[in-house]
Design a protein around this motif. Structure first.
Motif, PDB file in Angstrom:
ATOM      1  N   THR A 243       0.782  -1.340  -0.077  1.00 42.30           N
ATOM      2  CA  THR A 243      -0.092  -0.049  -0.013  1.00 42.30           C
ATOM      3  C   THR A 243       0.840   1.142   0.081  1.00 42.30           C
ATOM      4  OG1 THR A 243      -1.652  -1.115   1.236  1.00 42.30           O
ATOM      5  CG2 THR A 243      -1.927   1.373   1.209  1.00 42.30           C
ATOM      6  N   ARG A 244       2.026   1.221   0.880  1.00 43.84           N
ATOM      7  CA  ARG A 244       2.808   2.382   0.918  1.00 43.84           C
ATOM      8  C   ARG A 244       3.422   2.668  -0.409  1.00 43.84           C
ATOM      9  NH1 ARG A 244       8.055   4.330   2.079  1.00 43.84           N
ATOM     10  NH2 ARG A 244       8.955   2.354   1.943  1.00 43.84           N
ATOM     11  N   GLU A 247       0.875   4.169  -2.885  1.00 49.60           N
ATOM     12  CA  GLU A 247       0.851   5.479  -2.669  1.00 49.60           C
ATOM     13  C   GLU A 247       1.867   6.422  -3.144  1.00 49.60           C
ATOM     14  OE1 GLU A 247      -1.341   8.816  -1.013  1.00 49.60           O
ATOM     15  OE2 GLU A 247      -2.080   6.679  -1.052  1.00 49.60           O
ATOM     16  N   ARG A 250       1.113   6.862  -6.616  1.00 50.46           N
ATOM     17  CA  ARG A 250       0.097   7.654  -6.901  1.00 50.46           C
ATOM     18  C   ARG A 250       0.538   9.194  -6.567  1.00 50.46           C
ATOM     19  NH1 ARG A 250      -3.491   4.352  -5.040  1.00 50.46           N
ATOM     20  NH2 ARG A 250      -3.012   4.885  -2.901  1.00 50.46           N
ATOM     21  N   ASN A 251       1.076   9.400  -5.626  1.00 52.61           N
ATOM     22  CA  ASN A 251       1.779  10.882  -5.352  1.00 52.61           C
ATOM     23  C   ASN A 251       2.519  11.387  -6.219  1.00 52.61           C
ATOM     24  OD1 ASN A 251       0.258  10.848  -3.057  1.00 52.61           O
ATOM     25  ND2 ASN A 251       1.703  10.404  -1.563  1.00 52.61           N
ATOM     26  N   ALA A 272      -6.157  -0.180  -3.235  1.00 53.35           N
ATOM     27  CA  ALA A 272      -5.152   0.428  -2.733  1.00 53.35           C
ATOM     28  C   ALA A 272      -3.947   0.580  -3.694  1.00 53.35           C
ATOM     29  CB  ALA A 272      -4.750   0.091  -1.352  1.00 53.35           C
ATOM     30  N   THR A 275      -4.909   3.365  -9.062  1.00 56.74           N
ATOM     31  CA  THR A 275      -5.068   4.802  -8.708  1.00 56.74           C
ATOM     32  C   THR A 275      -6.239   5.219  -8.230  1.00 56.74           C
ATOM     33  OG1 THR A 275      -3.667   5.452 -10.712  1.00 56.74           O
ATOM     34  CG2 THR A 275      -5.033   6.972 -10.047  1.00 56.74           C
ATOM     35  N   ASP A 569      -0.910  16.702  -6.098  1.00 58.08           N
ATOM     36  CA  ASP A 569      -1.285  16.567  -4.754  1.00 58.08           C
ATOM     37  C   ASP A 569      -1.423  17.851  -3.932  1.00 58.08           C
ATOM     38  OD1 ASP A 569      -1.961  15.022  -2.369  1.00 58.08           O
ATOM     39  OD2 ASP A 569       0.347  14.661  -2.047  1.00 58.08           O
TER      40      ASP A 569
END
Length: 889
Positions: A243-244, A247, A250-251, A272, A275, A569
């Motif tokens: 998940t990390r 993320e 995605r960021n 998760a 996207t 973001d």
């Protein structure tokens, strides 16, 4: 008439309609389109027949009409939920036309391969699960699916690029983005991928994608979408780490799809990784992989599927239209919407109609899915009245495109205006269009019939490419695809990072006055200004970080410096800042910045320039405390910029709070904030502080080893470098020399005293050619450039920056001349360009290895100037501290 025996209908199609005797062709894609207004008589039988068709490669599309349909049944019968369309009644079937067309034609596997992507370039990484749970047979089905998907794209260096890796207990790189430059080679390489087995270390695969495939040198193209497709049949060994890693992707702007296979999955983990949930494709078995190939291909290819956009339809509802023609406008808006990827993280749609005044039909955040939008469009009423286009454009600017109503600052606003006549107040309309375009909106103008004013339409549209004319309402369909294309690709150019500090390490904190005197509308304008300002910078932990603090009676840290890692973001977080109301406790906000925001645990970095930008429209409640808190920040080395808006500010207070009077700005109202943006960025961006000064001589290779194109890029590098400094007799001075067989002085240190003069003079520097006599250039610099009457200042630091793409003709003489310059306390930086640059030679010329910079290719020159700027400023600071007198006893 009769019952709804869907199962029998599907069985008939399978056993009769698609048979060779009825014209069925073995090499043609088979498609079934089901139109129904209610549930089937035997849903399980219908599911079974549909599954049989789909296993044979048939695409099944369902169109449901009215409120009696069963949405679950429609989705289960269709190839996937992405292959269903619903409309409220039979009169609205026209709204489903283009959606059904897209599903059955443009997205069909094997029909015009690559057609949907012919205008779109992206970098695609296939990340395939090769763990033990797959098994060899299933893994082969997975690679065949990946090969078939790749075969749909036009692959090449300027089109789609594909890379692949597999993951089990480790990650196995198969090929890079730039390894193959045609479709056949990529397909062949995928089919050669071998099965490995092992555990399911999805987290390692995601990490590898980010750290390797999209690192410099492996083919990723700047500005091209980064797309990852993860195919897996199981749970990862470390859900939290997976998940990390997802993320982080995605960021950083990656678009991640997940193909989830089978029942041994953690759907929370799958969602998760992707996207967003709409980019998860779940199939029950490996045999079903091919069923959703067209949907995935279509989503990958459609321009609006990747970049968020806020689309506003502005439809003329005046008397000249009439209800019948107005309905045709609604069909047009619906058909365009049907081709957009509607969703909270993708495209949002709003609708405004106008006649004597503007009418909001629905805002951007009213609906979060395509079908609700289509339903709302179909229910829009005709109004009648005069043609006040100006009122509509004003409403869109002040209301529809407000974050209060769903606008996302990270999304491109697109406004599509349809009208059949001249506006009642043309000058007002043109003025409002200019204001709308000034806030960054792309405006598409569609004139219908012969009563429109072409000059007015041109003034409304962003440019000629965004202006359309049709002869009548019946011909609106003829431009639908063009409108979709312009809507999806009509993104305005993303501003490049500011050349002076766009990508330098800096921590910038905005203090935003959210007191009652501001009001929510002005606060929205403040947010838009902050977003525009932030867009001038390269955002990230190694570059510029932003924090926003809203204050009134109390202080609200909206986000810390380390809460955002990408511009999208950041803009998303700015969009979500809300207005509070209350008193103006500026002192409390300054105190929070000092005691909380700039702390290391919240992202404050040693060595990064700290800047606070205060935006306020009034006087602080406790002026003495405000000045005291500002001074405490300035004592820490924080640069403070103040911006006062309107006539109620205390100019003396703002100047006392600011670092100096040059850092205090004022504007008459919030609409005028844009007018100081460039000056504000300039003030925040000076590469070295105003107390630092040096004489910098640039020596540029113009020998025959170069080319005219390369020399131009060198001069662009010089321009970018000079732009990064404060120029003047008390600050930085520059001199420029080119060399080939002999050196040629373009200007001395005292020839120009302003940045503009220097940058203008660079346009007249010519490419000369000749031998690479670097030693002659260094000798000339030592004997003549640093003479006092040429402007050199004995009490300032002296620098030489040598830029070359080849080896010196006489290396020994070059090193000897460089050593003589160093003995005169001149710091030498050496910049090598391309494959012919000799690192050992450059290190011999430079003061030391930390003063050597190599651009592997000419494009790297576009960014390396920032490294040299930082090194120059650091070097000046080091010299100042090492030569400073000892402290008094």
């Amino acid at each position: 008439s009769g019952g709804t025996n869907l199962a029998a209908g599907l069985q008939y199609v399978r056993t009769n309609s698609f048979q060779p005797a009825a014209g069925g062709r073995s090499n043609a894609q088979k498609v079934v389109v089901i139109v129904a207004d209610g549930g089937s008589d035997d849903p399980p039988a219908a599911y079974k027949e549909s599954a049989t068709l789909r296993k044979n490669g048939t695409i099944v599309v369902t169109v449901g009409v009215g409120s009696a349909v069963d949405a679950t049944e429609l989705a289960n019968v269709a190839s996937s939920s992405n292959y269903t369309v619903q409309v409220p009644d039979f009169d609205s079937l026209g709204l489903a036309l283009d959606a059904a067309y897209l599903m059955t034609c443009d997205a069909i596997n094997g029909v015009n391969p690559g057609k949907a992507c012919e205008q779109r370039a992206f970098d695609l990484v296939l990340l395939l699960d090769t763990s033990a749970s797959e098994g060899l047979t299933h893994f082969r089905q997975q690679t065949e699916f990946a090969a078939d998907l790749a075969s749909q794209f036009d692959i090449g260096p300027t089109k789609v690029q594909v890379a692949a890796a597999t993951f089990g207990s480790d990650v196995y790189r198969q090929f890079y983005l730039n390894q193959y430059d045609d479709t056949n080679s990529v397909v062949t390489a995928i089919r050669r991928i071998t099965y490995s087995g092992g555990a399911t270390y999805t987290q390692l695969g995601l990490q590898y994608v980010r750290n390797v495939f999209f690192a410099d040198g492996y083919g990723h193209r700047k500005g091209v979408p980064k797309v990852v497709i993860v195919a897996t049949d199981g749970r990862s060994t470390d859900k939290a780490e997976t998940t990390r890693q997802a993320e982080m992707l995605r960021n950083e702007g990656y678009i991640v799809y997940v193909v989830a296979i089978g029942n041994n999955l953690d759907l929370n983990e799958v969602n998760a990784i992707a996207t967003d949930p709409s980019r998860v494709y779940q199939v029950q078995a490996f045999d079903d992989l091919q069923a959703f190939m067209p949907t995935l291909k279509s989503d990958l290819c459609f321009a609006c599927g990747q970049d968020p956009a806020d689309v506003v339809f502005v439809l003329d509802s005046s008397a000249s239209e009439g209800p019948v023609n107005f309905r045709k406008q609604l069909y047009f808006a619906g058909n365009v919407t049907a081709k957009l990827a509607v969703g909270p993280n993708k495209v949002q749609v709003a609708l405004v109609t106008f006649s004597t005044t503007a009418y909001n039909v629905f805002y951007l955040d009213s609906y979060d899915n395509k079908y609700d939008v289509l339903d709302a469009i179909s229910r829009t009423r005709f109004i009648s009245g005069s043609t006040h286009t100006d009122e509509a454009l004003s409403f869109v600017r002040l209301n529809t495109l407000s974050t209060l109503h769903g606008r996302r600052l990270q999304a491109q606003p697109v406004v599509i205006v349809l009208t059949d006549g001249q506006s009642s107040l043309p000058q007002n309309t043109i003025k409002e269009a200019q204001l709308l375009k000034g806030m960054g909106a792309v405006v598409i103008a569609v004139g219908i019939g012969t009563n429109t004013d072409d000059t007015e339409l041109s003034a409304i549209a962003s440019d000629a490419a965004h202006k359309f004319n049709v002869n009548s309402f019946d011909f609106l369909f003829s431009i639908q695809d063009q409108i979709v294309k312009e809507t999806c690709e009509g993104k305005l150019p993303t501003p490049a990072p500011h050349p002076e500090c766009g990508d330098k390490p800096a921590d910038i904190v905005f203090l935003m006055d959210a007191s009652s005197s501001e009001g929510p509308l002005n606060f929205e304008k403040m947010k838009a200004f902050v977003a525009d300002f932030a867009s001038q910078f390269e955002i990230g932990p190694g570059h510029v970080q932003f924090s926003c603090v809203a204050f009134s009676t109390s202080v609200h840290v909206e986000f810390f410096l380390n809460d955002t890692s990408s511009i999208n973001d950041l803009l998303g977080k700015i969009s979500n800042i809300r207005f509070y109301g209350g008193t103006t406790m500026t002192d409390k906000a300054l105190e929070v910045v000092r005691t909380d925001v700039l702390k290391p645990e919240n992202g404050g970095r040693l060595g990064a320039a700290d800047t606070v930008v205060l935006l306020t429209d009034g006087r602080s409640v406790v002026p003495a405390d405000t000045r005291r808190q500002a001074q405490l920040l300035k004592d820490m080395g924080v640069n403070i910029i103040t911006i006062g808006v309107g006539g109620s500010v205390d100019t003396a207070e703002l100047e006392n709070v600011a670092s100096d009077v040059q850092h205090a700005f004022s504007v008459i109202n919030f609409d005028a904030l844009k007018s100081i943006e460039l000056e504000l960025v300039q003030t925040a961006c000076e590469a070295c502080t105003s107390t630092e000064a040096a004489d910098i001589l640039l020596i540029i290779d113009s020998s025959s080893d170069e080319s005219a194109a390369l020399f131009k890029q060198e001069m662009d590098f010089v321009s970018n470098l000079i732009s990064g400094f404060k120029i003047g007799p008390s600050n930085m001075q520059f001199s420029l020399m080119t060399f080939a067989t002999t050196p040629n002085v373009e200007f001395w240190f005292n020839t120009y005293s302003t940045k503009k003069e220097i940058l203008d003079s660079l346009q007249t520097v010519f490419f000369t050619q000749g031998d690479t006599n670097t030693h002659e250039a260094l000798k000339f610099a030592r004997e003549y450039s640093y003479l006092p009457f040429h402007g050199t200042r004995p009490d300032k630091s002296q620098y030489v920056i040598v830029v070359t793409d080849g080896k010196a003709k006489d290396l020994n003489a070059t090193i000897a001349e460089a050593d003589l310059l160093k003995k005169l306390q001149v710091t030498i930086m050496a910049v090598g360009i391309g494959a012919n640059a000799d690192k050992a030679e450059l290190e011999a010329i430079a003061t030391d290895s930390s003063h050597v910079f190599i651009a592997d290719n000419t494009d790297a020159l576009k960014t390396i100037h920032s490294d040299i700027t930082v090194r120059t400023c650091d070097s000046i600071f080091e010299l100042k501290t090492t030569t400073a007198p000892p402290p008094a006893n």
